[in-house]
Enzyme design. Structure first.
Site, PDB file in Angstrom:
ATOM      1  N   CYS A   2       0.831  -1.194   0.000  1.00 41.57           N
ATOM      2  CA  CYS A   2       0.000   0.000   0.000  1.00 41.57           C
ATOM      3  C   CYS A   2       0.869   1.248   0.000  1.00 41.57           C
ATOM      4  CB  CYS A   2      -0.893   0.011   1.241  1.00 41.57           C
ATOM      5  SG  CYS A   2      -1.836  -1.519   1.471  1.00 41.57           S
ATOM      6  N   ARG A  50      -4.821   1.469  -0.558  1.00 41.02           N
ATOM      7  CA  ARG A  50      -4.667   0.037  -0.374  1.00 41.02           C
ATOM      8  C   ARG A  50      -4.546  -0.728  -1.679  1.00 41.02           C
ATOM      9  NH1 ARG A  50      -8.628  -4.666   1.785  1.00 41.02           N
ATOM     10  NH2 ARG A  50      -7.000  -6.130   2.400  1.00 41.02           N
ATOM     11  N   LEU A  51      -3.544  -1.621  -1.709  1.00 35.10           N
ATOM     12  CA  LEU A  51      -3.453  -2.690  -2.694  1.00 35.10           C
ATOM     13  C   LEU A  51      -3.807  -3.963  -1.948  1.00 35.10           C
ATOM     14  CD1 LEU A  51      -2.679  -3.766  -5.512  1.00 35.10           C
ATOM     15  CD2 LEU A  51      -0.334  -4.008  -4.662  1.00 35.10           C
ATOM     16  N   GLU A  80       4.023  -6.604   4.075  1.00 33.87           N
ATOM     17  CA  GLU A  80       3.584  -7.947   4.419  1.00 33.87           C
ATOM     18  C   GLU A  80       4.441  -8.466   5.571  1.00 33.87           C
ATOM     19  OE1 GLU A  80       1.022  -9.066   2.931  1.00 33.87           O
ATOM     20  OE2 GLU A  80       0.966  -8.015   1.008  1.00 33.87           O
ATOM     21  N   ASP A 103      -2.767  -9.390   8.237  1.00 38.02           N
ATOM     22  CA  ASP A 103      -1.533  -9.211   9.000  1.00 38.02           C
ATOM     23  C   ASP A 103      -1.487  -7.830   9.652  1.00 38.02           C
ATOM     24  OD1 ASP A 103      -1.320  -8.099   6.425  1.00 38.02           O
ATOM     25  OD2 ASP A 103       0.866  -8.241   6.413  1.00 38.02           O
ATOM     26  N   LEU A 262       9.337 -13.166 -11.384  1.00 37.12           N
ATOM     27  CA  LEU A 262      10.115 -12.453 -12.386  1.00 37.12           C
ATOM     28  C   LEU A 262      11.283 -13.342 -12.774  1.00 37.12           C
ATOM     29  CD1 LEU A 262      10.230  -8.954 -10.630  1.00 37.12           C
ATOM     30  CD2 LEU A 262       8.489  -9.841 -12.204  1.00 37.12           C
ATOM     31  N   SER A 379      10.706 -11.933  -6.774  1.00 33.68           N
ATOM     32  CA  SER A 379      11.884 -11.486  -7.512  1.00 33.68           C
ATOM     33  C   SER A 379      13.159 -12.108  -6.944  1.00 33.68           C
ATOM     34  CB  SER A 379      11.982  -9.957  -7.439  1.00 33.68           C
ATOM     35  OG  SER A 379      13.248  -9.492  -7.847  1.00 33.68           O
ATOM     36  N   GLY A 380      14.176 -12.241  -7.795  1.00 33.40           N
ATOM     37  CA  GLY A 380      15.486 -12.724  -7.347  1.00 33.40           C
ATOM     38  C   GLY A 380      16.405 -11.608  -6.910  1.00 33.40           C
TER      39      GLY A 380
END
Length: 617
Positions: A2, A50-51, A80, A103, A262, A379-380
């Site tokens: 968010c 908010r997402l 998160e 959470d 990704l 993602s790495g």
């Protein structure tokens, strides 16, 4: 994931300031396209965009904990916490009750139960604010590795804060200004923890909290990289790293929305994709979805250089076939990279030009395309910093230089570079003298070294490699995490970075350098830990960084735009340029230095004009 913002003022009633909070919150709309919320108290105002990722219906914010009609705690929260389920169970055993499955609510109750030390219990990526109406105190919190951004602006009677500078800049009392130190930070590739570039603004350092009281603002560190003895042998070390990675990826697969990875075809992203595929299969779901970026004609016409020896496409496809992922290539062309709307969107996402040029634009366009199909991506990113993957980790001259290793190791070879700044060759020498980039970098380098702790008797190469690792994990990685966060959140995509889990970072940081290179290659421990889930062609691939277009039309288009700036006597960046040098560069070959310098000049010009940024040199 968010966007958050807020205002604390002890000298005024903020319940009358809804309009200002709405304006600040509106700047975070891209970070949170699903919902908006504002909460006003007498001396605190919290804004949230908010997402929705976890508990889509119940996780609306700002979120409160109330008892007998009284508000005990309020938060605007971004991020998160991956261990929230365990924390929730522990809190329930202490008598806490929950009305949502988010959470966010766990974070609120964790603070009520354990106070400020609750930060030590959190595993995740986060940046949030907690307002306690009982004490009228605000607590700002940022995750250990600085995955999620958080900025603040101290005022005479409180503070302004936000996920990005734009939220603070939207306040009518704030005037955007940058001095010589801010500009040196902007182009010097020495990301200084706490530095926000804008004068008067600060970035909360990773692993820190800031408490705001009537008496003022105090910053406190709750986590840092500490030297600890490593006693595990090679086999045990590899096994433990794999156990950590399995647990980390499993935790980070939790989402109530579509999730993907990704995939570049390099060791790092391939490891995450393969482990995600395995985790989903073990859970009876899948296949994993994966996405790669490519450029029109890039693979077919690829030209190897010292930085990028191989194109990504064949390796990404090999991994996708190996794990049977649902794979898509996002193919970009020069027109998309040069589109003014796209480049302006990148600048707005970053709130400043950052010198990555087409790498920023292509990343933004990649994420924009992914967001049409997924909301969360793994993602790495950061494996090179954790495991020692960059080529300058293995260059004795760079390792033992008295500066940041990436500077000595040639990351600026593609820039111009006697001034040790990204793309500074087109600027006026007098302007560069005011910035004193070499002096600025040297000062920041010494500050970083002064933070490091060592084991008793630690010396020689092992001591120096601890320093090199520390510099990357606290400075260089911040450039990349910030870039990825802004490009992804500009389109409402949450990107998770498993290699930044603090348990893995702490463990590998304290692993001796001889173990990290036990097979004579870079990232030996990671390769050994995940080789069983990778095809050999991917496991043995030599490091190749994020791709950059090789289309000569891109440099030509940049040159045409630079010429227009040079001809515009009212262009705000023009007084900073070496106009004769720019004209000469425009008549010569468009090499990497020209490209990077041009991208920086064009970005600065747009920034100065659109943000109204005052230069105070």
């Amino acid at each position: 994931m968010c966007g958050i913002t807020g205002w604390v003022s002890y000298d005024r009633d903020l319940t009358t300031e809804r309009g200002t909070l709405e304006a600040m919150t509106r700047t975070m709309a891209f970070r949170g396209p699903d919902a908006a919320g504002i909460w006003l108290d007498t001396h605190a105002a919290l804004g949230h965009r908010r997402l929705a990722v976890i508990d889509i219906e119940g996780g609306k914010q700002p979120m409160l904990v109330e008892h007998d009609g009284r508000t005990l705690l309020a938060t605007t929260y971004s991020g998160e916490v991956y261990n929230y389920r365990e924390l929730r169970a522990e809190l329930e055993s202490h008598g806490h009750t929950f009305r949502t499955s988010s959470d966010t609510e766990v974070v609120l109750h964790a603070y009520l139960e354990w106070g400020e030390d609750f930060t030590r219990r959190l595993n995740g990526m986060y940046a949030f604010a907690l307002w306690d109406p009982r004490t009228e105190e605000l607590l700002l919190v940022r995750d250990r590795m600085g995955i999620k951004p958080l900025y603040y602006w101290p005022t005479s009677d409180g503070v302004l804060f936000g996920s990005e500078p734009k939220a603070i800049l939207a306040h009518p009392a704030v005037r955007p200004a940058v001095d010589a130190e801010g500009l040196a930070e902007l182009v010097g590739w020495a990301k200084t923890p706490g530095h926000a570039v804008y004068r008067g603004m600060y970035e909360l350092r990773p692993g820190h909290t800031a408490r705001v009281r009537r008496s003022g603002l105090t910053v406190r560190r709750y986590w840092s990289l500490e030297a600890r003895e490593h006693t595990d042998d090679t086999a045990t070390t590899v096994r433990h790293i794999r156990e950590l990675l399995d647990d980390i990826v499993t935790r980070q697969l939790i989402a109530d929305v579509p999730l993907c990875t990704l995939l570049s075809g390099g060791l790092d992203s391939s490891a995450i994709t393969a482990l995600a595929a395995k985790g989903l299969a073990d859970a009876g779901s899948g296949p994993v979805r994966s996405f790669s970026v490519d450029f029109t004609g890039y693979t077919e016409n690829f030209k190897a250089d010292t930085l990028r020896p191989t194109p990504d496409g064949p390796y990404a496809h090999a991994l996708a076939e190996h794990v049977r992922s649902d794979h898509s290539d996002i193919v970009l062309d020069t027109a998309a990279l040069m589109d003014r709307a796209h480049r302006d969107a990148v600048l707005n996402a970053r709130d400043m030009p950052m010198g990555f040029g087409d790498g920023d634009t292509s990343l933004y366009l990649l994420f924009k395309a992914i967001r049409e199909q997924s909301t969360v991506a793994l993602s790495g990113e950061s494996a090179d910093e954790v495991f020692g993957g960059y080529r300058w980790f293995h260059d004795p001259e760079a390792v033992h230089s008295d500066t940041f290793p990436w500077v000595a190791g040639g990351v600026f070879d593609r820039f111009a570079g006697e001034q040790s700044g990204a793309g500074t060759s087109l600027f006026d020498p007098g302007f560069l003298a005011k910035l004193d980039l070499p002096g600025y970098q040297a000062a920041r380098y010494r500050e970083a070294l002064d933070e490091i702790s060592y084991l008793p008797g630690e010396s020689g190469l092992q001591r120096r490699m601890r320093e090199v690792s520390y510099l990357h994990l606290t400075r260089f990685v911040q450039l990349l995490l910030d870039r990825k966060d802004r490009a992804s959140m500009a389109v409402g995509l949450e990107v998770r970075v498993p290699f930044c889990d603090h348990r893995l970072v702490e463990y590998v940081y304290n692993t001796p350098w001889a173990l990290k290179t036990f097979d004579g290659r870079e990232k030996s421990l990671l390769r050994a830990a995940v080789r069983d889930v990778l095809p050999d062609i991917v496991a043995d691939r030599v490091k190749s960084p994020y791709p950059s277009t090789q289309d000569p039309r891109y440099a030509a288009a940049l040159g045409a735009e630079l010429r227009r700036v040079l001809d515009d006597k009212d262009a705000p960046v023009r007084p900073l340029l070496d106009t004769a040098g720019v004209a000469q560069a425009l008549s010569g070959d468009a090499g990497e230095a020209f490209r990077t310098g041009t991208e920086l000049v064009l970005g600065l010009n747009t920034w100065l004009a659109s943000y109204g940024t005052a230069l105070e040199l």
